[in-house]
Design a protein around this motif. Structure first.
Motif, PDB file in Angstrom:
ATOM      1  N   ASP A  67      37.375  39.702  35.213  1.00  0.00           N
ATOM      2  CA  ASP A  67      37.918  39.314  36.516  1.00  0.00           C
ATOM      3  C   ASP A  67      39.444  39.292  36.537  1.00  0.00           C
ATOM      4  O   ASP A  67      40.050  39.350  37.598  1.00  0.00           O
ATOM      5  N   ARG A  94      37.300  47.008  37.097  1.00  0.00           N
ATOM      6  CA  ARG A  94      37.009  46.942  38.530  1.00  0.00           C
ATOM      7  C   ARG A  94      38.289  46.995  39.367  1.00  0.00           C
ATOM      8  O   ARG A  94      39.319  46.470  38.946  1.00  0.00           O
ATOM      9  N   GLU A  95      38.202  47.559  40.558  1.00  0.00           N
ATOM     10  CA  GLU A  95      39.381  47.595  41.429  1.00  0.00           C
ATOM     11  C   GLU A  95      39.724  46.206  41.957  1.00  0.00           C
ATOM     12  O   GLU A  95      40.858  45.944  42.354  1.00  0.00           O
ATOM     13  N   SER A  96      38.743  45.309  41.961  1.00  0.00           N
ATOM     14  CA  SER A  96      39.002  43.942  42.428  1.00  0.00           C
ATOM     15  C   SER A  96      39.465  43.025  41.277  1.00  0.00           C
ATOM     16  O   SER A  96      39.705  41.838  41.495  1.00  0.00           O
ATOM     17  N   HIS A  98      41.825  41.131  38.931  1.00  0.00           N
ATOM     18  CA  HIS A  98      43.203  40.658  39.101  1.00  0.00           C
ATOM     19  C   HIS A  98      44.045  41.132  37.915  1.00  0.00           C
ATOM     20  O   HIS A  98      43.618  40.999  36.762  1.00  0.00           O
TER      21      HIS A  98
END
Lengths: 324, 79
Positions: A67, A94-96, A98
């Motif tokens: 994440d 992931r593109e999400s 942080h």
């Protein structure tokens, strides 16, 4: 926790000194027998990718689980963008996810941890990775003494949110007044105002004597305050090690027992923000059960950070020597 | 007393000087080349022995052992 460093080693006996006495003084006081170096062939990101991959495999984590990534280095592949975006691209995060980049040196591990812990709390992060370290690409080769200190290493550290509430004590101290003590003077926009852009250089200069003044006049009083403010007794101190002489000086001034302050300086040299995690990796025997440890770092800025926390045995620890 | 302690400290920190007879008017540069490393060694050991933090630039202004001794003494008294 995983460390990656070049497999190649430079032995201090192979380095050139003006006299034999100079060499012996260096070995005795600076305490570096060898350093791992890629001789400019690998960047921090190259080592970081290796450590990151190995860590995910060792923990059986997938890239989609991550994440948050906090990358700490002062030798990123590019001034813009930061390395975290390169990790995302190469590891297919992931593109999400942080992404945070911190431009920091020897203080960077503790600063990175605090950034990760506070962001993790705010964003309710489950799994996060901290990547810290540098390669010696940016040291000033004309300054022969400081050029013999720095080794290459990067560490990747995994954090997972649990139901256990870990309390920690954190304190920091910054002295921007002395910012030019460790500086890449010919880099950045300030240099371009008065100089030709074509002469930009990322080379970092360090004034070792002023670093000592900072340790004696600022770091020691700061650490004495830190010690007086925390209730629990630290069992082990993991301290940034610029060289053996300064390390022993801090221990002596603080009245800490040498056995509680493990070092890696002899084998790795000064490995910037990777010093503390690499020391933990090399001394995991001290953390076979839950321990109260303090992490002490200081360096560029000038800055100093101290964090006391309880540490459980690590789920996965490894080291990788990388071919250059 | 301070002079004796300083000479003892120099002999301990720089074992190669043990064959040299050091006295108050001995030139520092004659017994210890003032490289960055040697300056750092002097600063560190003087702080530990005398509880005095010298600035590198102040150290460089001292020609003789006696100059250094006086400087340590002045800063000691200021504190």
């Amino acid at each position: 926790m995983v460390a990656a460093y070049p497999i190649d080693v430079v032995n201090t006996d192979e380095l050139s000194f003006n006299t034999i006495i100079e060499r012996e003084t260096f070995k005795r006081k600076i305490g570096i027998s060898q350093r791992h170096t890629s001789n400019g062939r690998l960047t921090a990101k190259d080592l970081g990718i290796v450590a990151f991959r190995k860590l995910l495999t060792g923990l059986d984590w997938g890239v989609s689980d991550i994440d948050l990534v906090v990358s700490v280095t002062q030798s990123s592949d590019f001034a813009v963008p930061g390395n975290s975006f390169l990790y995302q691209k190469e590891l297919k995060l992931r593109e999400s996810c942080h992404l945070v980049d911190l431009n920091s040196g020897c203080t960077g591990f503790v600063q990175g941890m605090i950034t990760l812990l506070s962001q993790g709390e705010f964003l309710n992060i489950k799994k996060a990775i901290l990547i810290v370290g540098d390669t010696d690409i940016l040291s000033d080769e004309t300054r022969t003494e400081s050029n013999k200190l720095i080794g290459d290493a990067v560490c990747a550290i995994a954090f997972e949110k649990t139901d256990v509430c870990n309390e920690y004590v954190y304190k920091n101290y910054n002295l921007g007044l002395e910012y030019s003590t460790i500086i890449a003077r010919s880099s950045g926009a300030r240099y371009c105002v008065n100089n030709n852009k074509n002469s930009l250089s990322p080379v970092i200069n360090m004034d070792g004597s002023r670093v000592f003044s900072f340790i004696a006049e600022n770091v020691i009083p700061f650490l004495k305050e830190f010690e007086s403010e925390k209730e629990d007794k630290t069992e082990y101190y993991f301290i940034h090690q610029p060289n053996l002489m300064f390390h022993q000086y801090i221990i002596k001034k603080m009245n800490w027992e040498t056995e509680r302050c493990p070092t890696i300086i002899s084998e790795f040299g000064n490995v910037s923000s990777a010093t503390i995690p690499l020391t933990i990796i090399r001394h995991t025997k001290y953390i076979k059960c839950e321990r109260i440890i303090s992490l002490i770092s200081f360096g560029v800025g000038l800055s100093c950070s101290a964090l006391q926390m309880s540490m459980s045995p690590l789920d996965f620890v490894d080291e990788i020597g990388c071919l250059c | 007393m301070m002079l004796e302690k300083l000479i003892k400290l120099i002999h301990e920190e720089f074992p190669e000087t043990k064959g040299n007879y050091i006295e108050d008017n001995t030139l520092i540069q004659d017994i210890i080349p003032l490289t960055s490393l040697n300056i750092a060694i002097l600063l560190t050991s003087i702080e530990l022995e005398f509880d005095v933090v010298l600035k590198p630039v102040s150290l460089r202004t001292c020609n003789t052992i006696n100059d250094l001794c006086k400087l340590i003494s002045i800063i000691n008294n200021e504190d």
